[in-house]
Design an enzyme around this catalytic site. Structure first.
Site, mmCIF file in Angstrom:
data_model
loop_
_atom_site.group_PDB
_atom_site.id
_atom_site.type_symbol
_atom_site.label_atom_id
_atom_site.label_comp_id
_atom_site.label_asym_id
_atom_site.label_seq_id
_atom_site.Cartn_x
_atom_site.Cartn_y
_atom_site.Cartn_z
ATOM 1 N N ASP A 1 3.200 -2.448 19.874
ATOM 2 C CA ASP A 1 2.470 -2.401 21.143
ATOM 3 C C ASP A 1 1.800 -3.725 21.502
ATOM 4 O OD1 ASP A 1 3.240 0.161 21.874
ATOM 5 O OD2 ASP A 1 1.700 1.084 20.611
ATOM 6 N N ARG B 1 3.806 0.975 28.102
ATOM 7 C CA ARG B 1 3.109 -0.319 28.012
ATOM 8 C C ARG B 1 3.317 -1.188 29.250
ATOM 9 N NH1 ARG B 1 0.416 2.688 25.204
ATOM 10 N NH2 ARG B 1 0.386 2.504 22.937
ATOM 11 N N ASP C 1 -11.460 2.195 18.774
ATOM 12 C CA ASP C 1 -11.147 0.764 18.746
ATOM 13 C C ASP C 1 -11.416 0.073 20.077
ATOM 14 O OD1 ASP C 1 -10.458 0.805 16.112
ATOM 15 O OD2 ASP C 1 -8.295 0.976 16.464
HETATM 16 N N1 ARG Z 1 6.736 3.275 16.945
HETATM 17 C C1 ARG Z 1 6.629 3.644 18.310
HETATM 18 C C2 ARG Z 1 6.842 2.466 19.204
HETATM 19 O O1 ARG Z 1 6.746 1.376 18.755
HETATM 20 C C3 ARG Z 1 5.341 4.368 18.597
HETATM 21 C C4 ARG Z 1 4.113 3.551 18.622
HETATM 22 C C5 ARG Z 1 2.944 4.429 18.792
HETATM 23 N N2 ARG Z 1 1.751 3.745 18.973
HETATM 24 C C6 ARG Z 1 0.586 4.189 18.487
HETATM 25 N N3 ARG Z 1 -0.454 3.509 18.775
HETATM 26 N N4 ARG Z 1 0.489 5.252 17.748
HETATM 27 O O2 ARG Z 1 7.112 2.609 20.382
#
Ligand code: ARG
Length: 407
Positions: free
Chosen positions: A128, A99, A14
């Site tokens: 995210d 992040r 991506d």
């Molecule tokens: N659900 C978790 C969070 O919001 C994990 C997110 C994982 N991100 C991913 N791109 N797989 O922190």
């Protein structure tokens, strides 16, 4: 003048096609920034130089790799340990913690390169995107944000085709079943069979918590004012402690979480995590607090901890409430110094076997039932009577009216 965009780059499909997409759709000059937050090399099977080269192959004018492993450990994982942070009581914020680290570097690189925009590869369904955008705007309200994957409307097959069309070298992405995010604090795994909350989570995507030993392990972790400083008496950096504890706990199968969580964007999602180091360290730290924190402080802190985790989960790392809670939590750690002895029994059982501290509020002579007892028993009688005086009065005057009241 063409637009300059700093893109949070992972080397995956991506973000690689996002480089070309930004060039084609925004006439952008794209600067790729890959941040090493302690994700293990084996998970992608690539080194950082390969990732940089892919960014150039995709059309980037610049590609930088930033080593933020120590920063992640000391400035992000340590406060999470202080706060015993587990979102919804379970998830130790793996992705949510990384992040803001990435955002900080994106903003710094945007400033350095005179860029007016940052971009990320997140879709519109996850947390995210929230963390990237809210984080960016809390550090740099003037920067624009573009989220190509939220607008391009390509399926995975379309994306692979797009990469092929532009000669963007992509790895073994065709058969990818799971979406995995990894850093020093652990791994987050979604998609595939995990999306059925009733189905047993498949074993295959786990890498950190495969049982590789039949032996039990015992680990002594030392803390200094809440910060982990040594393992079995050896002083190590926080990053190395997270690594070592994670490796040893993971080898016994400890550290998996399977949960249905509430995303910020209103979706309930079934996800699995493996965070052996994070969970072992938080468990040890919380246990040491049991020994060292005065009761009211301990109880108040326990009320605030979920709020801290929620704020970080929700992308509010850089926010006034989070800063203020940080100050409270940091102050609470002053005397959280000492050792915690963990025992790990395969498969996946962790027990605290002992704890000690020079600042322990546990006083043997007060607690004991043996002859060294110094507790003033005669004080208890009056204390208990006054403690119960209000309800005793209530029972005498009004207690008759309730079914279990006095006869
Ligand atoms: N659900 C978790 C969070 O919001 C994990 C997110 C994982 N991100 C991913 N791109 N797989 O922190």
């Amino acid at each position: 003048m063409s637009k300059r965009v700093v893109l949070a780059y992972s080397g995956g499909l991506d973000t690689s096609i996002a480089v070309r997409w930004l060039i084609e759709n925004h006439g952008a000059e794209v600067i790729c920034v890959a941040v090493d937050v302690g994700q293990s090399a084996e998970s992608s099977g690539e080194d950082w130089e390969e990732i940089r080269q892919r960014a150039f192959a995709a059309g980037a004018v610049e590609a930088t790799v930033i080593d933020a492993r120590t920063e992640m450990a000391e400035e992000y994982c340590v406060p999470a340990i202080f706060a015993n942070a587990r979102y919804e009581g379970k998830y130790p914020l793996v992705s949510a913690l990384s992040r803001p680290v990435i955002v900080k570097h994106l903003v710094a690189e945007a400033r350095r390169h005179g860029a007016d925009t940052v971009a990320h590869g997140c879709t519109g369904k996850g947390n995210d995107q929230v963390r990237f955008e809210v984080g960016t705007h809390s550090l740099a309200p003037d920067l624009d944000v573009i989220a190509p994957a939220r607008v391009w409307g390509m399926t995975r097959e379309d994306s692979i085709e797009y990469a092929a069309k532009w000669d963007i070298p992509i790895g073994q992405t065709k058969t990818k079943i799971y979406s995995i995010d990894e850093n020093l604090w652990g791994r987050a795994i979604e998609c595939g069979a995990i999306e059925d909350p009733w189905a047993t989570a498949p074993d295959e995507p786990y890498t950190l918590t495969r049982v590789t030993t039949t032996e039990s392990d015992e680990i002594t972790i030392s803390f200094d004012s809440g910060v982990p400083v040594a393992v079995d008496g050896r002083s190590l950096s926080v990053a190395d402690i997270i690594d070592e504890v994670g490796r040893r706990a993971g080898a016994t199968g400890y550290g998996r979480i399977d949960m249905v969580e509430n995303r910020r964007v209103g979706i309930k999602s079934r996800e699995v995590y493996e965070c052996p180091g994070a969970l072992a360290l938080i468990t040890a730290h919380a246990d040491l607090e049991d020994l060292c924190l005065e009761r009211d402080l301990h109880h108040e802190k326990a009320r605030i901890e979920p709020r801290w985790a929620e704020l970080v989960y929700d992308g509010m790392w850089f926010s006034p409430l989070k800063n203020s809670i940080d100050a409270f939590v940091a102050e609470s750690q002053r005397h959280v110094t000492g050792d915690v002895r963990l025992r790990l029994d395969p498969p996946g059982v962790l027990r605290i076997e002992g704890r000690r501290s020079p600042f322990a509020l546990y006083d043997h002579d007060l607690a004991t039932y043996d002859a060294s007892d110094t507790f003033r028993h005669e004080d208890a009688e009056g204390f208990v009577r006054l403690w119960g005086l209000g309800v005793a009065t209530w029972a005498a005057k009004q207690g008759r009216d309730i079914p279990c009241g006095s006869a």
